[in-house]
Scaffold this motif. Structure first.
Motif, PDB file in Angstrom:
ATOM      1  N   ASP A 299     -10.505  -7.151   3.660  1.00 58.77           N
ATOM      2  CA  ASP A 299     -10.376  -6.363   2.275  1.00 58.77           C
ATOM      3  C   ASP A 299     -10.740  -4.960   2.520  1.00 58.77           C
ATOM      4  OD1 ASP A 299      -9.642  -6.023  -0.146  1.00 58.77           O
ATOM      5  OD2 ASP A 299     -11.399  -7.093  -1.121  1.00 58.77           O
ATOM      6  N   ILE A 300      -9.891  -3.981   2.901  1.00 57.80           N
ATOM      7  CA  ILE A 300     -10.200  -2.785   2.956  1.00 57.80           C
ATOM      8  C   ILE A 300      -9.348  -2.009   1.894  1.00 57.80           C
ATOM      9  CG2 ILE A 300      -9.922  -0.465   4.659  1.00 57.80           C
ATOM     10  CD1 ILE A 300     -10.372  -2.437   6.817  1.00 57.80           C
TER      11      ILE A 300
ATOM     12  N   LEU B 107      -4.112  14.842  -2.689  1.00 60.10           N
ATOM     13  CA  LEU B 107      -4.615  13.598  -3.129  1.00 60.10           C
ATOM     14  C   LEU B 107      -5.117  12.567  -1.958  1.00 60.10           C
ATOM     15  CD1 LEU B 107      -5.186  11.590  -5.398  1.00 60.10           C
ATOM     16  CD2 LEU B 107      -2.650  10.665  -5.019  1.00 60.10           C
ATOM     17  N   PHE B 108      -4.199  12.640  -0.848  1.00 62.55           N
ATOM     18  CA  PHE B 108      -4.579  11.810   0.160  1.00 62.55           C
ATOM     19  C   PHE B 108      -5.139  12.845   1.332  1.00 62.55           C
ATOM     20  CE2 PHE B 108      -1.802   8.857  -2.008  1.00 62.55           C
ATOM     21  CZ  PHE B 108      -2.630   7.975  -2.359  1.00 62.55           C
ATOM     22  N   LYS B 109      -6.232  12.646   1.764  1.00 57.06           N
ATOM     23  CA  LYS B 109      -6.729  13.474   2.930  1.00 57.06           C
ATOM     24  C   LYS B 109      -6.234  12.830   4.187  1.00 57.06           C
ATOM     25  CE  LYS B 109     -11.252  14.972   2.867  1.00 57.06           C
ATOM     26  NZ  LYS B 109     -12.541  14.593   2.392  1.00 57.06           N
ATOM     27  N   TYR B 110      -6.098  11.647   4.131  1.00 57.74           N
ATOM     28  CA  TYR B 110      -5.737  10.980   5.724  1.00 57.74           C
ATOM     29  C   TYR B 110      -4.424  10.309   5.443  1.00 57.74           C
ATOM     30  CZ  TYR B 110     -10.513  12.359   6.816  1.00 57.74           C
ATOM     31  OH  TYR B 110     -11.903  12.760   6.760  1.00 57.74           O
TER      32      TYR B 110
ATOM     33  N   TYR C 182      -3.105   7.215   6.758  1.00 56.54           N
ATOM     34  CA  TYR C 182      -2.960   5.830   7.599  1.00 56.54           C
ATOM     35  C   TYR C 182      -1.793   4.981   7.301  1.00 56.54           C
ATOM     36  CZ  TYR C 182      -8.115   6.716   8.615  1.00 56.54           C
ATOM     37  OH  TYR C 182      -9.011   7.163   8.990  1.00 56.54           O
TER      38      TYR C 182
ATOM     39  N   LEU D 181      -9.379   4.798   1.472  1.00 58.44           N
ATOM     40  CA  LEU D 181      -9.868   5.311   3.076  1.00 58.44           C
ATOM     41  C   LEU D 181      -8.710   6.422   3.317  1.00 58.44           C
ATOM     42  CD1 LEU D 181     -10.804   4.503   5.985  1.00 58.44           C
ATOM     43  CD2 LEU D 181      -8.525   3.486   6.387  1.00 58.44           C
ATOM     44  N   GLU D 182      -7.531   6.420   2.674  1.00 57.45           N
ATOM     45  CA  GLU D 182      -6.727   7.677   2.675  1.00 57.45           C
ATOM     46  C   GLU D 182      -7.157   8.836   1.988  1.00 57.45           C
ATOM     47  OE1 GLU D 182      -2.605   5.966   2.305  1.00 57.45           O
ATOM     48  OE2 GLU D 182      -2.534   6.569   4.375  1.00 57.45           O
ATOM     49  N   LYS D 183      -8.047   8.320   1.092  1.00 59.71           N
ATOM     50  CA  LYS D 183      -8.146   9.574   0.327  1.00 59.71           C
ATOM     51  C   LYS D 183      -9.772  10.167   0.897  1.00 59.71           C
ATOM     52  CE  LYS D 183      -6.923   8.348  -4.224  1.00 59.71           C
ATOM     53  NZ  LYS D 183      -7.256   7.698  -5.702  1.00 59.71           N
TER      54      LYS D 183
ATOM     55  N   LEU E 190      -7.492   0.769   1.230  1.00 57.51           N
ATOM     56  CA  LEU E 190      -6.720   1.417   2.270  1.00 57.51           C
ATOM     57  C   LEU E 190      -6.538   2.939   1.416  1.00 57.51           C
ATOM     58  CD1 LEU E 190      -3.966  -0.764   3.589  1.00 57.51           C
ATOM     59  CD2 LEU E 190      -5.841   0.744   4.957  1.00 57.51           C
ATOM     60  N   VAL E 191      -6.157   2.756   0.110  1.00 56.61           N
ATOM     61  CA  VAL E 191      -6.346   4.157  -0.654  1.00 56.61           C
ATOM     62  C   VAL E 191      -7.451   4.813  -0.612  1.00 56.61           C
ATOM     63  CG1 VAL E 191      -6.012   4.960  -3.070  1.00 56.61           C
ATOM     64  CG2 VAL E 191      -4.713   2.902  -2.463  1.00 56.61           C
TER      65      VAL E 191
ATOM     66  N   HIS F 290       0.889  -1.096  -0.059  1.00 56.64           N
ATOM     67  CA  HIS F 290      -0.020  -0.187  -0.023  1.00 56.64           C
ATOM     68  C   HIS F 290       0.846   1.445  -0.069  1.00 56.64           C
ATOM     69  CE1 HIS F 290      -2.760   3.097   0.973  1.00 56.64           C
ATOM     70  NE2 HIS F 290      -2.421   3.465   1.992  1.00 56.64           N
TER      71      HIS F 290
END
Lengths: 728, 173
Positions: free
Chosen positions: B112-113, A407-410, A412, B118-120, B115-116, A307
């Motif tokens: 199965d999350i 592009l990425f608000k958060y 993780y 989620l971060e977006k 992540l992209v 990721h």
């Protein structure tokens, strides 16, 4: 003499007239507990020596309940005996009147005797007490009637033996001579004394000696009292020590064994602490549950790494798309092959600063110096530019793009990566879990084996302890240990009392010597003062007294020896199958000049031992049978013996053997027993029916009776109680 | 709030009600009264959550992913994950933080999350946590089913103090 008949009338549970016709030899009266045996014995006792007051307590409740007011009845116990072919009867009785108010009064008690004339068959009234004392003397009754096992032990008091000797030994014939001897000697002494006193020349010296002698005698008496009490105490202690001696050895062993047992038990409990391990709890507390976790961690870190790469790729592309030249430049300048750059914060600011200050790249381990070679300058500048980029990325810029432009608000990925990195260190711990568990299992199985060994050992030691406890007569451990504790004290006390006794005795003997010396001095004066005839007479009488005393003692010893050998003869017969030891009568001088007989049992080899109840009973009965036999020999007359439950500690078989032995003895015996009675019980446990067991058939006897309560009866109402006498 | 772990720890995962009587009451000492007799000897878990954690890892290692079927009644024991394990050490027990992190790690690996997304911000954080909890409940459910089968096969199996450790060790195959 023999008892031909005993008749009991309205005496307690013996309602109406009950007759026991006895035979010479062995008579057995069987009866369950509380069915009339002991009442029979007590009735005979009452006949012989009974009180004349309180007779209200001797009346049959059934009889009393049965009669109407105004009526009366007799309560009596009588006995017919035969002696030298003459029949005598003695009876004790009183009359009970039931008054109109239902109260009762009783007449005075009559004690009556009569003798049947051999030739005429006429009955001649006699003074009952005199008659009884003639046919059955008190001293003999003392050795003829015994209630229970404990009463058999007649030698526990000193008086008993003195009585016995007075009755049966030839020593009794010398009693009167020793007295007379002392009397004559005394007379002679006085005569000599008087004669001496007539000589004035010696009077003063003589008087002085006399007063000294009498003072010494007073001192002697005082010491004797002291000696007696010390002796008593010493005897008591000696007895305790003797009894304890056997156990004391056991107690010492027991203490050692108990220490060993305690030791083993501690080891077992230590092993248990390791064995009683909670495996399930360790799954959590020791993280054992993670034993197979490694693949999942791997899966996670791969996922996060992938990721992270994807995120940076996307960012890079986003940046490119946005046409940020700096970003593009940086990408191109910094990395070969168009690789995805690391995040700006790797290495961290602190690491970058450290490397710049030390002028070395710690990732590739090459020098990075602004003043060095081209390579070094290049490397230095690269690091400097990366630090700059990081610092710029952290600074808030005025022209920073709007948030929605990100592009990425958060973020993780960063945190998840940190989690992954921190757990990477734990991986080696995860790999150790399996061997940890294995070690634990092994440790526990070792301890279990060890424990098993200890338990086997413990079992052995406990068996050993049981053996020790079983060997001693005190089967109770705490009692045994108590004996051990006391034993030590007793021994100390005994030592000190022995010393006291020795000192007292030395003093006593010293005084006797002094008396003798003074007496000799006095005799010397006599020699010069008294007439020679008087002196000779005195000396002869002194010798005669000594002869009488010594003969009496010799006869006494002979009697004791005969009693001992007869007692042992009976003892070995009674206990034919069991260990008995030897009865020993030992003569002991106590308190200076008193004498005492001690009875004890010895093993072969002369070791004293403490008999159990059954052996003690055998011993006592043997002595009593021996006494009875001696009485027969000495007096040419037999006397009956009445025993109430003398063998309760024996058990039926042994009692049977005992009775068969008794059967062989010469005089009449009436023995009351609760053996040989069986019972059928009701469901509630109460007795439904009693019966005589078949075993009784093989018991030799001349006559047997069975006393039992008439059934049914109400145990709460005395007037329903009646003992029936059934000849068997 | 940008920490999935923290958010996940606030949750109270559930289990199928059928296991309350068949497993939780039989195998844990919670509310069990005095410990005596043969029955109690099988109660190897001090707490309900211990059995829950065990069932989760057991299901995970055995790859027994078994979602609780739709419409069945689910219950919990009112304790958020963060409270699982001793925090005070009163009874000499240890802290469960490491276990909690590892549970989370495995959930993230297995769920199965996106992540992209989620971060977006395209995937709601709460929805992501819901997915994690579902994974957790599914493996736990699988583990509980396996344990129940074991118990039905041999009601005395768990009287051995090592039975649960052995079961976990055997999952390596």
């Amino acid at each position: 003499m023999i008892i031909k008949k005993i008749q009991i009338e309205n005496y307690l549970c013996y309602y109406s007239i009950n007759t026991f016709q006895f035979e010479d030899g062995l008579n057995i009266v069987l009866g369950e507990n509380n069915e009339g045996k002991t009442k029979f014995f007590e009735a005979v006792e009452w006949l012989f020596d009974g009180r004349t007051d309180d007779v209200v307590n001797l009346i049959s409740a059934k009889k009393l309940n049965e009669i109407s007011s105004g009526d009366s009845f007799r309560v009596s116990v009588s006995m017919i005996v035969e002696q030298y072919e003459t029949e005598s009867k003695i009876s004790r009785s009183f009359t009970v009147n039931k008054k109109a108010t239902n109260e009762i009064d009783t007449s005075s008690v009559l004690f009556e005797g009569e003798e049947t004339d051999n030739t005429t068959g006429e009955r001649i009234p006699k003074n009952a007490q005199n008659l009884l004392d003639r046919i059955f003397p008190y001293q003999i009754r003392k050795y003829s009637m015994f209630k229970g096992e404990t009463e058999l032990n007649i030698f526990d008091n000193d008086e008993a033996l003195a009585n016995l000797i007075n009755l049966f030994s030839d020593a009794r014939h010398y009693e009167k001579y020793t007295e007379k001897g002392a009397f004559l000697r005394d007379k002679a002494e006085k005569a000599v004394e008087q004669s001496t006193r007539q000589n004035r020349r010696n009077q003063n010296a003589y008087n002085l000696l006399e007063s000294e002698i009498s003072q010494l005698h007073r001192e002697k008496e005082r010491l004797k009292v002291h000696l007696n009490s010390t002796e008593e105490e010493k005897t008591k202690l000696e007895k305790n020590i003797k009894e304890a001696e056997k156990y004391a050895n056991n107690a010492k062993e027991l203490e050692t064994i108990n220490k060993r047992i305690e030791n083993i038990e501690t080891k077992i409990s230590l092993a248990n602490r390791i064995i009683d391990f909670n495996f399930t709890t360790s799954l959590f507390d020791e993280n054992w549950i993670l034993v197979n976790f490694e693949p999942f961690h791997k899966e996670f870190s791969e996922k996060i790494a992938a990721h992270s790469i994807k995120r940076r790729e996307l960012q890079s592309e986003y940046d490119k798309e946005k046409g940020i030249k700096e970003g593009e430049k940086r990408v191109k300048a910094e990395l070969l092959n168009n690789a995805v750059p690391l995040p700006d914060n790797i290495p961290s600011k602190a690491i970058m600063e450290e490397m710049l200050s030390e002028k070395i790249c710690k990732v590739c381990n090459r020098s990075a110096n602004p003043n060095g070679t081209d390579e070094e300058v290049k490397a230095y500048n690269f690091m400097m530019s990366r630090l700059k980029t990081y610092l710029e990325s952290q600074a808030v810029k005025e022209n920073e793009p709007e948030k929605d432009e990100l592009l990425f608000k958060y973020d993780y990925a960063n945190r998840l990566e940190n989690l992954s990195i921190s757990h990477e260190d734990n991986l080696k711990n995860l790999r150790l879990i399996r061997s940890d568990i294995k070690d634990k299992f092994e440790l526990i199985s070792e301890r279990e084996k060890e424990k098993q060994g200890f338990e086997e050992l413990l079992e052995k030691e406990k068996d050993e302890r049981k053996k020790i406890l079983g060997d001693s007569k005190i089967a109770d451990e705490s009692k045994l240990l108590n004996v051990f504790k006391n034993y030590t004290h007793w021994q100390e006390d005994f030592k000190s009392i022995n010393k006291d006794y020795f000192n007292l005795n030395t003093k006593f003997q010293g005084i006797l010597n002094k008396i003798k010396l003074k007496q000799d001095e006095k005799d010397k004066i006599d020699l010069t003062s008294a007439s020679s005839f008087l002196l000779k007479t005195r000396d002869i009488l002194r010798h005669i007294e000594v002869i009488f005393n010594e003969t009496k003692e010799k006869k006494f010893d002979e009697f004791i020896n005969r009693l001992e050998s007869k007692s042992n003869k009976y003892l070995s017969k009674i206990n034919v199958e069991a260990f008995t030891g030897q009865i020993k009568f030992s003569k002991k001088r106590i308190g200076g000049d008193r004498m005492k007989i001690e009875v004890s049992l010895f093993e072969s080899g002369g070791r004293y031992f403490v008999p159990g109840t059954a052996v003690r009973t055998s011993m006592n009965i043997s002595i009593l049978l021996a006494i009875s036999e001696l009485a027969n020999e000495v007096r040419d007359e037999t006397y009956p013996m009445i025993f109430d439950a003398p063998t309760s500690s024996f058990g039926e078989t042994k009692t049977g053997d005992f009775l068969n032995l008794i059967y062989e003895t010469s005089n009449q015996k009436i023995i009351l027993l609760k053996d040989f009675i069986g019972s059928v019980k009701n469901p509630d446990g109460s007795i439904k029916e009693l019966f005589i067991k078949n075993e009784f058939n093989s018991v030799k006897r001349k006559k047997a009776f069975w006393v039992k309560l008439e059934r049914p009866f109400d145990k709460n109402i005395l007037s329903t109680i009646n003992t029936e006498v059934n000849p068997l | 709030m940008k920490n999935l772990f923290e958010k996940w720890k606030e949750k109270i995962p559930k289990y199928h009600i059928v296991f309350r009587e068949t497993l939780f009451e039989k195998l844990t000492r919670t509310g069990g009264g005095g410990e005596q007799g043969r029955e109690d000897r099988g109660k190897q878990f001090s707490n309900n959550y211990e059995l829950y954690i065990y069932a989760f890892f057991f299901g995970l290692y055995k790859d027994e992913y078994s979602p609780i079927s739709e419409g069945s009644r689910k219950i919990d024991f009112s304790m958020p994950i963060k409270t699982w394990g001793s925090k005070t050490n009163v009874l000499g027990r240890k802290d469960f933080t490491n276990l909690q992190e590892n549970m989370f790690i495995s959930l993230l690996a297995k769920t199965d999350i996106d992540l992209v997304a989620l971060e977006k911000g395209e995937l709601d954080e709460d929805d992501a946590v819901k997915l994690l909890i579902k994974t957790m409940e599914s493996y736990t459910n699988g583990g509980l089913i396996l344990i129940k089968e074991k118990l039905e096969e041999n009601p005395n199996y768990f009287l051995q103090p090592t039975s649960f450790v052995n079961m976990i060790l055997e999952t390596a195959d």
